[in-house]
Write a protein that holds these residues in place. Structure first.
Motif, PDB file in Angstrom:
ATOM      1  N   GLN A 114      -2.079   4.793   8.779  1.00 48.06           N
ATOM      2  CA  GLN A 114      -3.239   5.683   8.821  1.00 48.06           C
ATOM      3  C   GLN A 114      -4.362   5.257   7.875  1.00 48.06           C
ATOM      4  OE1 GLN A 114      -1.564   9.535   8.009  1.00 48.06           O
ATOM      5  NE2 GLN A 114      -0.474   9.636   9.944  1.00 48.06           N
ATOM      6  N   ARG A 115      -4.145   4.223   7.100  1.00 49.92           N
ATOM      7  CA  ARG A 115      -5.163   3.791   6.148  1.00 49.92           C
ATOM      8  C   ARG A 115      -6.355   3.177   6.862  1.00 49.92           C
ATOM      9  NH1 ARG A 115      -3.013   0.607   0.957  1.00 49.92           N
ATOM     10  NH2 ARG A 115      -5.195   0.966   0.413  1.00 49.92           N
ATOM     11  N   ASN A 116      -7.534   3.359   6.287  1.00 51.84           N
ATOM     12  CA  ASN A 116      -8.736   2.735   6.824  1.00 51.84           C
ATOM     13  C   ASN A 116      -8.779   1.276   6.388  1.00 51.84           C
ATOM     14  OD1 ASN A 116      -9.733   5.145   7.984  1.00 51.84           O
ATOM     15  ND2 ASN A 116     -10.568   5.788   6.003  1.00 51.84           N
ATOM     16  N   GLY A 117      -9.325   0.443   7.242  1.00 50.88           N
ATOM     17  CA  GLY A 117      -9.440  -0.960   6.885  1.00 50.88           C
ATOM     18  C   GLY A 117      -8.183  -1.743   7.212  1.00 50.88           C
ATOM     19  N   THR A 119      -5.727  -3.647   5.464  1.00 41.46           N
ATOM     20  CA  THR A 119      -5.008  -4.098   4.275  1.00 41.46           C
ATOM     21  C   THR A 119      -3.808  -4.944   4.692  1.00 41.46           C
ATOM     22  OG1 THR A 119      -3.500  -2.201   4.201  1.00 41.46           O
ATOM     23  CG2 THR A 119      -5.643  -1.954   3.125  1.00 41.46           C
ATOM     24  N   LYS A 122      -0.908  -2.720   5.701  1.00 39.08           N
ATOM     25  CA  LYS A 122      -1.110  -2.110   7.015  1.00 39.08           C
ATOM     26  C   LYS A 122      -0.829  -3.120   8.115  1.00 39.08           C
ATOM     27  CE  LYS A 122      -4.578   0.293   9.835  1.00 39.08           C
ATOM     28  NZ  LYS A 122      -5.958   0.852   9.857  1.00 39.08           N
TER      29      LYS A 122
END
Length: 208
Positions: A114-117, A119, A122
């Protein structure tokens, strides 16, 4: 001085992974600080950062550990079964047990997805999900080819349902706090799944 201070780098990195997973079982992974991780390991922050250049590197190590361990386990049990539907059941039960033993894992996985970007952690999480889905499709395809499941089976939907059943058990366990119960319920849940995918197949449905 504590003997733990002289653990080899790889052991220390694995210890950090275990600390993060244990912490994530009781709190939002996004709220886990390097101070908390170091404290769990009985280290200073400086000592922790001798093994990891950044906090993101810690999360990447955690996701790589989860991915490697989970896939190793499901591959081992699935490969031991001659019947593809039995292989799916072995995967299902093993996956549920893996989560029950480490309640922090699904929290970490969903948090990373669910993290933005983009990474590194992710990306590892996304690769894990793709690799897991590939395994499911391969086994379901083999099941269709062998006649173990219905020739009309929608493999994509069956793979989605397989993962959805695990997610449902996880959510219920998170709500109740009873992870042992999800292991007890898993065989009954899979029995319903088995009945659904084998209906109409030339083979005989497994009886309990």
């Amino acid at each position: 001085m504590s003997r733990a201070k002289y653990l080899p780098t790889e052991e220390r990195r694995n210890e950090a992974v275990e600390a993060v997973i244990e912490l994530a079982a009781a709190r939002n992974p996004e709220d886990i600080t390097t101070t908390a991780i170091a404290g769990r390991m009985k280290l200073s922050q400086g000592a922790l950062f001798r093994h990891f250049p950044t906090k993101d590197a810690i999360w990447c190590q955690v996701m790589e550990w989860v991915s490697n361990r989970l896939l190793e386990r499901v591959d081992k049990v699935a490969g031991a079964e001659a019947d593809p539907v039995d292989a799916l059941e072995a995967m299902f039960l093993t996956h549920v047990k893996f989560v029950a033993e480490r309640p922090g894992v699904p929290r970490i996985l969903m948090g990373q997805l669910q993290r933005n970007g983009a990474t590194a952690a992710k990306q590892v999480a996304q690769t894990l999900m793709r690799n897991y889905a590939t395994r499911l499709h391969r086994i379901l395809s083999a099941a269709r080819a062998s006649g173990a499941v219905s020739a009309k089976l929608d493999e994509s939907a069956a793979a989605t349902l397989f993962l959805g059943m695990i997610q449902g058990l996880v959510v219920q366990a998170q709500i109740s706090g009873d992870y042992a119960k999800m292991c007890a319920e898993a065989p009954r849940v899979f029995a319903i799944y088995r009945a659904g995918i084998t209906r109409g197949s030339p083979g005989k449905e497994k009886t309990e």
